[in-house]
Design a protein around this motif. Structure first.
Motif, PDB file in Angstrom:
ATOM      1  N   HIS A   1      16.923  11.671  -5.021  1.00 10.62           N
ATOM      2  CA  HIS A   1      17.366  10.414  -4.408  1.00 10.62           C
ATOM      3  C   HIS A   1      17.156  10.444  -2.891  1.00 10.62           C
ATOM      4  CE1 HIS A   1      19.458   9.984  -8.289  1.00 10.62           C
ATOM      5  NE2 HIS A   1      19.460   8.691  -8.033  1.00 10.62           N
ATOM      6  N   ARG A   2      17.489  11.572  -2.316  1.00 12.37           N
ATOM      7  CA  ARG A   2      17.368  11.687  -0.860  1.00 12.37           C
ATOM      8  C   ARG A   2      15.916  11.589  -0.412  1.00 12.37           C
ATOM      9  NH1 ARG A   2      19.453  16.848   2.836  1.00 12.37           N
ATOM     10  NH2 ARG A   2      18.797  15.996   4.843  1.00 12.37           N
ATOM     11  N   SER A   3      15.013  12.289  -1.105  1.00 11.43           N
ATOM     12  CA  SER A   3      13.605  12.274  -0.700  1.00 11.43           C
ATOM     13  C   SER A   3      12.985  10.895  -0.881  1.00 11.43           C
ATOM     14  CB  SER A   3      12.807  13.319  -1.488  1.00 11.43           C
ATOM     15  OG  SER A   3      12.793  13.013  -2.870  1.00 11.43           O
TER      16      SER A   3
ATOM     17  N   SER B   1       0.826  -1.205   0.000  1.00 15.60           N
ATOM     18  CA  SER B   1       0.000   0.000   0.000  1.00 15.60           C
ATOM     19  C   SER B   1       0.861   1.256   0.000  1.00 15.60           C
ATOM     20  CB  SER B   1      -0.924  -0.008   1.230  1.00 15.60           C
ATOM     21  OG  SER B   1      -1.740   1.126   1.265  1.00 15.60           O
ATOM     22  N   PHE B   2       1.909   1.265   0.814  1.00 17.88           N
ATOM     23  CA  PHE B   2       2.769   2.455   0.910  1.00 17.88           C
ATOM     24  C   PHE B   2       3.560   2.688  -0.380  1.00 17.88           C
ATOM     25  CE2 PHE B   2       2.962   1.564   5.750  1.00 17.88           C
ATOM     26  CZ  PHE B   2       1.756   2.212   5.920  1.00 17.88           C
TER      27      PHE B   2
ATOM     28  N   THR C   1      10.780   5.914   1.358  1.00 14.14           N
ATOM     29  CA  THR C   1      10.733   4.454   1.447  1.00 14.14           C
ATOM     30  C   THR C   1      11.222   3.963   2.814  1.00 14.14           C
ATOM     31  OG1 THR C   1      12.903   4.356   0.349  1.00 14.14           O
ATOM     32  CG2 THR C   1      10.962   4.049  -1.034  1.00 14.14           C
ATOM     33  N   GLY C   2      12.246   4.621   3.354  1.00 10.15           N
ATOM     34  CA  GLY C   2      12.731   4.262   4.688  1.00 10.15           C
ATOM     35  C   GLY C   2      11.678   4.515   5.749  1.00 10.15           C
ATOM     36  N   ALA C   3      11.009   5.669   5.660  1.00  6.41           N
ATOM     37  CA  ALA C   3       9.943   5.995   6.612  1.00  6.41           C
ATOM     38  C   ALA C   3       8.784   5.010   6.489  1.00  6.41           C
ATOM     39  CB  ALA C   3       9.458   7.423   6.373  1.00  6.41           C
TER      40      ALA C   3
END
Length: 319
Positions: free
Chosen positions: A148-150, A122-123, A155-157
């Motif tokens: 790239h950073r965002s 879902s994310f 995805t990490g969050a």
């Protein structure tokens, strides 16, 4: 005498939690001709594994695909591989070889892994809708907003959030006492069928609240964001003057919308019309929701992308 009374009071306040040594997953029991469905699941798993592994391989090997968008595509493929691997082999093992008994701890692990990868589906679709929203509605600011950073941060969050959310149903199951049936009416250790088994034995109100709260967080809020994104995208499409640019934008959005429909529609049907759908049909519908999107994601969204096809052909020629 006073000491004895206080000891009795302490004993009365102690809550004994009954944890069965195993559960029995009924799954597809009683549904006719299920052997054909198991063959279908095996084929779906093989196709999902090959397709998504190929996508991850091409993205990792070709530097031209090391763009912010393909960070999310790689994450989607990784999630697809993990979800089908967490679900299908165990499912086939249980129902083909009559190993439907699963230990208490294995059941919690089964709930944890399948849930976290389902949430990530879902994310990932939500992050891809954000990518399309910025690309079409704010093309001049795309490289600033979608960097790239965002993308790594998003995805990490998403992984951290999915991990934290999935800990709630798992931990809330551990507080339940199972004094009656151990038969789970599902194809895996699902939170809903699990806490219903404990309903005659203890208070399951927190689990009931959780069963409404978590779908809102991981399914309905992302779905509302995706719908709102496409309302903005449709409005922006009318401002594109060149037919070629409009057609290209519509093509990329169509692929993503198909993935969204394949994932969200069966889940919504199962949850909104649970009272009207027979149990066996609901189980098959939900199992298809778990296995079909991972197989179709690479075919619909990635393998049809011209940029990816060029990279794949270039890479295969080297090999």
């Amino acid at each position: 005498m006073k000491s004895m009374t206080s000891d009795l009071g302490l004993i009365e306040n102690i809550t004994t939690i009954i944890r069965p040594p195993y559960f029995y997953i009924s799954g597809f029991t009683g549904i006719p001709h299920m052997e054909y469905y198991y063959v279908f699941l095996s084929l779906v798993y093989i196709i999902s594994l090959i397709g998504n592994s190929f996508i991850m391989f091409v993205i990792s090997m070709d530097r031209s695909l090391h763009s912010p968008k393909y960070i999310v595509v790689f994450n989607l493929a990784l999630t697809d591989v993990c979800e089908t691997t967490a679900l299908v082999p165990k499912l086939l093992d249980m129902f083909l070889f009559d190993r439907q008994f699963i230990s208490y701890n294995q059941c919690l692990a089964n709930l944890f892994f399948i849930s976290i990868f389902l949430f990530m589906q879902s994310f990932n679709l939500t992050i891809l809708s954000y990518d399309r929203l910025v690309a079409i509605c704010s093309p001049l600011r795309y490289h600033m907003l979608v960097s790239h950073r965002s993308m790594f941060q998003l995805t990490g969050a998403a992984w951290v959030f999915a991990l934290l959310i999935v800990l709630f149903p798992v931990s809330f199951i551990t507080r339940l006492s199972f004094c009656g049936s151990v038969v789970i009416n599902s194809y895996f250790c699902d939170h809903g069928p699990l806490y219903r088994l404990a309903a005659p034995c203890c208070d399951v109100l927190p689990n009931i609240v959780l069963s409404y709260f978590i779908p809102c967080l991981v399914l309905y809020i992302p779905m509302v964001f995706i719908i709102a994104s496409y309302i903005c995208i449709i409005h922006a499409l009318f401002t594109i003057t060149l037919p070629k640019d409009r057609h290209r934008a519509i093509k990329t959005c169509t692929s993503h919308l198909i993935l969204v429909a394949i994932f969200y529609l069966p889940i919504n049907i199962s949850y909104l019309f649970v009272s009207f759908i027979p149990s066996n049909i609901r189980i098959i519908n939900l199992s298809l929701t778990s296995v079909l999107p991972p197989m179709l994601n690479p075919i619909i969204y990635v393998l049809k992308t011209e940029e990816f096809k060029v990279s794949a052909k270039r890479l295969l020629k080297r090999v």
